[in-house]
Enzyme design. Sequence first.
Site, PDB file in Angstrom:
ATOM      1  N   ASN A 154       0.791  -1.233   0.000  1.00 35.09           N
ATOM      2  CA  ASN A 154       0.000   0.000   0.000  1.00 35.09           C
ATOM      3  C   ASN A 154       0.824   1.285   0.000  1.00 35.09           C
ATOM      4  OD1 ASN A 154       0.688  -0.738   2.657  1.00 35.09           O
ATOM      5  ND2 ASN A 154      -0.995   0.432   3.520  1.00 35.09           N
ATOM      6  N   GLY A 230       2.379  -5.439   7.500  1.00 32.77           N
ATOM      7  CA  GLY A 230       1.398  -6.213   6.750  1.00 32.77           C
ATOM      8  C   GLY A 230       0.285  -6.706   7.644  1.00 32.77           C
ATOM      9  N   SER A 231      -0.247  -7.857   7.310  1.00 27.86           N
ATOM     10  CA  SER A 231      -1.407  -8.387   8.030  1.00 27.86           C
ATOM     11  C   SER A 231      -0.992  -8.946   9.384  1.00 27.86           C
ATOM     12  CB  SER A 231      -2.090  -9.477   7.214  1.00 27.86           C
ATOM     13  OG  SER A 231      -1.354 -10.684   7.271  1.00 27.86           O
ATOM     14  N   GLU A 250       4.508  -3.942  12.324  1.00 28.33           N
ATOM     15  CA  GLU A 250       3.571  -2.840  12.116  1.00 28.33           C
ATOM     16  C   GLU A 250       2.381  -3.428  11.385  1.00 28.33           C
ATOM     17  OE1 GLU A 250       3.573  -0.017  13.343  1.00 28.33           O
ATOM     18  OE2 GLU A 250       5.633   0.536  13.814  1.00 28.33           O
ATOM     19  N   LEU A 251       1.238  -3.476  12.057  1.00 29.87           N
ATOM     20  CA  LEU A 251       0.113  -4.246  11.547  1.00 29.87           C
ATOM     21  C   LEU A 251      -1.107  -3.346  11.327  1.00 29.87           C
ATOM     22  CD1 LEU A 251       0.807  -7.291  13.873  1.00 29.87           C
ATOM     23  CD2 LEU A 251       1.626  -6.916  11.548  1.00 29.87           C
ATOM     24  N   CYS A 284      -3.469   1.508   6.953  1.00 27.94           N
ATOM     25  CA  CYS A 284      -3.810   0.920   8.248  1.00 27.94           C
ATOM     26  C   CYS A 284      -4.314   1.960   9.241  1.00 27.94           C
ATOM     27  CB  CYS A 284      -2.628   0.141   8.817  1.00 27.94           C
ATOM     28  SG  CYS A 284      -1.067   0.978   8.730  1.00 27.94           S
ATOM     29  N   GLU A 378     -10.499  -4.704  10.491  1.00 24.97           N
ATOM     30  CA  GLU A 378      -9.940  -3.708   9.581  1.00 24.97           C
ATOM     31  C   GLU A 378     -10.503  -3.926   8.185  1.00 24.97           C
ATOM     32  OE1 GLU A 378      -5.580  -1.850   8.524  1.00 24.97           O
ATOM     33  OE2 GLU A 378      -5.747  -4.032   8.695  1.00 24.97           O
TER      34      GLU A 378
END
Length: 475
Positions: A154, A230-231, A250-251, A284, A378
């Site tokens: 993204n 990511g996820s 970092e989610l 996110c 999310e």
Amino acid sequence: MASTATEHKLLLDGEWIESGDWVEVASPYDGSPIARVAKVGASEAKAAIDAAERAMQNPLPAHERAEILSRVADALAARADEAARLISAEAGKPMKAARVEAARAVSTYTMSAVEARKLAGEVVPMDASQAGVGKLAFTQRVPIGVVGAISPFNFPLNLVAHKIAPALAAGCAVVLKPATQTPLSALFLAELELEAGLPPGWLNVLVGPSAEIGDVLVDDPRVALITFTGSGAVGWKLRERAPRKRVNLELGNATPVIVEPDADVSLAAAKCAANAFSYAGQSCISVQRVLVHEDVYEEFRNAFVPLVDALVVGDPADEETDVGPLITLSERERVLEWIEEARAGGATILTGGTVENDLIRPTVVEGAPADAKLACDEVFGPVCTLQRYTTLDEAVELANATRYGLQAGIFTGNVARALGAASRLEFGGVTINEAPTFRADQMPYGGVKDSGNTREGPRWAVHEMTEERLVVVQL
């Protein structure tokens, strides 16, 4: 820089390599082919770690690392338009947002160059205890080792920059696996790094199956730190598989905004409309859940929905476009399913919820059930929900009623209430009278709960990518 219509090689130990196998990169907007990129696997990942390990045997002085990073920043600034067009083409990001991302990546490199020059430990006051009398002690920050970086689709330029630049500032060589949907921006940065004088092995960029490249990065003991964006499902599995490594995650988030009765409602509506739907909500910290006090709910809704309707949906290459495509058709179908689930549960679709020219119209959902995915997971799409509340305590409780905790926001004219709410909101960051989609690249950024376990931003990332070493001298 190779044309986006040509074949792209990968960077390994200072050389551009190909494998005879390819990853096809297509436009998320219309499916047209953009480029194809060499595809590699486990053997190349091991070779990249070999190269990174060799590179670190000849450390770069801090001033050289800083100078290289500064040259990359200058080159990126000079080629910002090219970078933005590349981001837009491969990620389907509207040019408005792509230009912002390119400018932010310049800032990320600039700030990382600063951190390289001031990386230092501290003096320990040894004579504060009897045992330390007659001794001098200080700490040093030393590179943790080879960094394995896994970046998402993204923000294919700036989130790659947030991994490469701090690692190099810290003195760590990097093996980078960018998202297979968006590898071109990462390869563009790699070209700039080489042109800036980065020696072989310090940056290696590989594209291929996560199950092969990612497994090598996780399992090879020479990789000291994994940095992953990511996820949550993937990130926490990486963390479980590598208990002896430092794994920085970092989610996601289900980003809430609280609008108090004394807020500037027009400002809140404008900020939320812009930040719920930019890049089709594929951030996110995209605004997802707007909690509005009952006294100003109708006023907010009446201001907000027309602003959403006015957003331009279309070709991301068009300079006027606000909202483009989701990254894949399967993601589009998932988001539509979530909207339909909320509708079936009694929610009202105030606007959007339809597909126009293969793109989801920006969608505002009122009254989504608490257990609907739109309300607690999310969405990562162009959808936000509106919900009334009666008291600030209730709003904070609703905001916290999620497994995520990245960023949240509150709009109010009362500083004391804002700061009080900030102390109770269970998030890594809280914005006041600003959408929580806001991020400046020098600030600490990261979450709690299922949103992650670290902080990015060059200063904080460099700290994570170094170890503290104590030196004691008998005087």
